[in-house]
Design an enzyme around this catalytic site. Sequence first.
Site, PDB file in Angstrom:
ATOM      1  N   CYS A  73       0.804  -1.132   0.058  1.00 35.14           N
ATOM      2  CA  CYS A  73      -0.016   0.007  -0.055  1.00 35.14           C
ATOM      3  C   CYS A  73       0.881   1.362  -0.048  1.00 35.14           C
ATOM      4  O   CYS A  73       0.306   2.269  -0.245  1.00 35.14           O
ATOM      5  CB  CYS A  73      -0.852  -0.114   1.068  1.00 35.14           C
ATOM      6  SG  CYS A  73      -0.545  -0.652   2.596  1.00 35.14           S
TER       7      CYS A  73
ATOM      8  N   PRO B  56       8.477  -4.049  10.511  1.00 35.22           N
ATOM      9  CA  PRO B  56       9.066  -5.267  10.185  1.00 35.22           C
ATOM     10  C   PRO B  56       8.077  -5.845   9.028  1.00 35.22           C
ATOM     11  O   PRO B  56       8.455  -6.648   8.073  1.00 35.22           O
ATOM     12  CB  PRO B  56       8.639  -6.245  11.324  1.00 35.22           C
ATOM     13  CG  PRO B  56       7.540  -5.531  12.033  1.00 35.22           C
ATOM     14  CD  PRO B  56       7.411  -4.237  11.755  1.00 35.22           C
ATOM     15  N   GLN B  57       6.856  -5.447   8.514  1.00 34.44           N
ATOM     16  CA  GLN B  57       6.261  -6.262   7.419  1.00 34.44           C
ATOM     17  C   GLN B  57       6.838  -6.067   6.117  1.00 34.44           C
ATOM     18  O   GLN B  57       7.041  -7.141   5.130  1.00 34.44           O
ATOM     19  CB  GLN B  57       4.786  -5.554   7.330  1.00 34.44           C
ATOM     20  CG  GLN B  57       3.931  -6.004   8.350  1.00 34.44           C
ATOM     21  CD  GLN B  57       3.880  -4.980   9.519  1.00 34.44           C
ATOM     22  OE1 GLN B  57       4.967  -4.381   9.890  1.00 34.44           O
ATOM     23  NE2 GLN B  57       2.597  -4.609  10.123  1.00 34.44           N
TER      24      GLN B  57
ATOM     25  N   GLU C 139     -14.517   3.495  19.672  1.00 37.96           N
ATOM     26  CA  GLU C 139     -13.895   3.275  18.659  1.00 37.96           C
ATOM     27  C   GLU C 139     -12.461   3.097  19.415  1.00 37.96           C
ATOM     28  O   GLU C 139     -11.800   2.076  19.287  1.00 37.96           O
ATOM     29  CB  GLU C 139     -13.737   3.957  17.502  1.00 37.96           C
ATOM     30  CG  GLU C 139     -13.394   3.244  16.314  1.00 37.96           C
ATOM     31  CD  GLU C 139     -13.649   4.114  15.323  1.00 37.96           C
ATOM     32  OE1 GLU C 139     -12.511   4.399  14.342  1.00 37.96           O
ATOM     33  OE2 GLU C 139     -14.887   4.950  15.145  1.00 37.96           O
TER      34      GLU C 139
END
Lengths: 273, 426
Positions: free
Chosen positions: B50, B115-116, B192
């Site tokens: 993304c 880390p992703q 939320e």
Amino acid sequence: MEINVLLFELALTFYFIAAIMGVIELFRRRKTVSKTTGYLALAGFLFHSVNIIARYIKGGHIPVTNLHEAASFMSWCIVLLFLLHEYRYKLGLLSSFIMPIVLIFMLSSSIFPREIKEISPLLRSYWFGIHVILAFMGNAAFAMACGIGIMYLIQERYVKSKRLSGLFLKLPSLQSLEEINYHLITMGFPLLTLAIISGVIWANTAWGTYWRWDPKEVWSLITWLIYAIVLHLRLSIGWRGKKAAILSILGFALVMFTFFGVTLLLKGIHVFN
Amino acid sequence: MQILVIGLNHKTASIEVREKFAFDNEKLGEALKILKASGLTSENVILSTCNRVEMYAGVKDLDSGIEGIKDFLAGFHNVPKKALEEALFILHGSEAIRHVFRVASGLDSMVLGEPQILGQIKDAFDFSLKNKATGALLNKLMKKTFSVAKRTRTETGIGKGAVNISYAAVELAKKIFDDLSTKTFLLIGAGEMGELAAKHLINNGVKDVIVTNRTYERAEKLAAEFNGRTVRFEEYMQELKHIDIIISAVDVRKHILTKEDIHGVMKARKQKPVYIIDISDPRSIDPEIDKLDNVYRFDIDNLRGIVDVNEEERKKEAQKAENIVTSEVESFLRWQESLSAVPTIVALRDKAEAIRKDELEKTLKKLGPMEEEQIKSIEYLTISIVNKLIHPPTSALKSEDEDKELLIDTVRKLYALEVKKENEEE
């Protein structure tokens, strides 16, 4: 050099390096804690065990008859408990707080005369062995509780001051420190209680009186009272955490005083000559 | 063969633009096929997340490769080339290598050290491997990239310390409690914010969840989601003595828990520790509570403070990571260099020259004393023989041939040449 001296010096050297490395570990920026100190302590412990067994065989009794032997045996008991805890709980930084205490006993031991003395036949009784082992293991548990109490106080400081850096990352959780501290005291206290009882019985067989208000007896009783209070307050009104940690440090200060102070300053029949 | 990196990411293009160029898995396979067929690039890895769409390619000719990929991107996504060019960055040579290493290390990410991205690069590479879209150069680059990313993450603290508030709250919980799964957790306020913070705790092992909310229905809904139970807002006070962790996320202008409240609760639970996270703004829990033992209260500002410190720490560590990247780029360049023809040509020349000198010396000794002129002639003879012999292989090596690597290898073997080669580190 006599083999016994060599073994003792080897043990002392390994403990020394382990303690220094443990302290260095406190200032290293890495998040992970090195396991080397544990192995060093284990190596020292093995030499130390052989040293103590050799002295036992030579003297024919548990080697605690002078300050050299007593301090050395005390370190041995603490290292034993340390290794068991290190293996069981793998607490980060435990060695940084315990090995310096061990080193204090070992260094004190090294400055006192080392000859193996005959003990008077009066004292030769199996009650002697029971009394000594109970007392030393009990005090070793209090030494561990003190080290862990210090760790707790440091970690508690970090959390309360809302800083999540430095030692915070390496130290174990407050709950584990608190629980292990408690469990050590619940272990040390009955040991000390039984040590006093066995001592009383032994005194009667040796001297014909149960209690002589010898300074060491008095100070041991005070120590016993402190830990009795710690346990009582925890169970009744939940004196745990910070308060328990401070008390376990104070308690061990008393143990140290009883051990060194009473022997060196106040003298009495308990003097390890 | 050269490494080329072309792409757009959060630094060069807005999310709207990035979305236009994103590849899903299906498109990715198609794209790799088209690129392979076009022959513009020899090797391809496409990273599409993304935050970035980046193409890592091995090309024979830089300019045609760049234009080719631009045309391909514009055509494939049906976007005018001009719009694409505005958002594009193009890197080659050492800068391209550095970029790939930095991306994998999280040095180029929005959240420093996250880390992703490493996993995403691994997936992209695996996909290319499966589609046979890579070759020797990108395989080597990717392998090296993974080892660099491992180094930067283990040797520096670039990925350490929580950098968002929910993570910081969990990190604290783990230093207060030993085992979160045995703890009872109360969420006050089912909005939320509360939901998000609660989720993190639950993901980290908290099982016994109680939700309370002014509107009871909302509490019930959230409790069902968390496999927890509810308590009426008027009644949660009675529950407090069983609660180990409290998250308060309510919109009130007063303190819903005071020091006196908690003092009483602590007595009732025999001082068993309590961890309170107050993410309400303004605060809903009296900060005076900090003075009580065994109570650990953190409000949103405290947590932000922790996150800020960690971010600063990561920035410091990033410099170390950059140094590692720099040295790794150099080592990769040395490897690439060893593949090029130049060292082989030099080695070939050196070898021929050594043989020539050696033989010349022997012959001159045998021949005995001679005129200066005669010696020169013989020397000239040897030089021209050697030059003529090594000219064809040298010029073949210099040409930009299809199978240059194979040729280099063959020449080395035929002439038993020893070329200094960068040691493989894996």
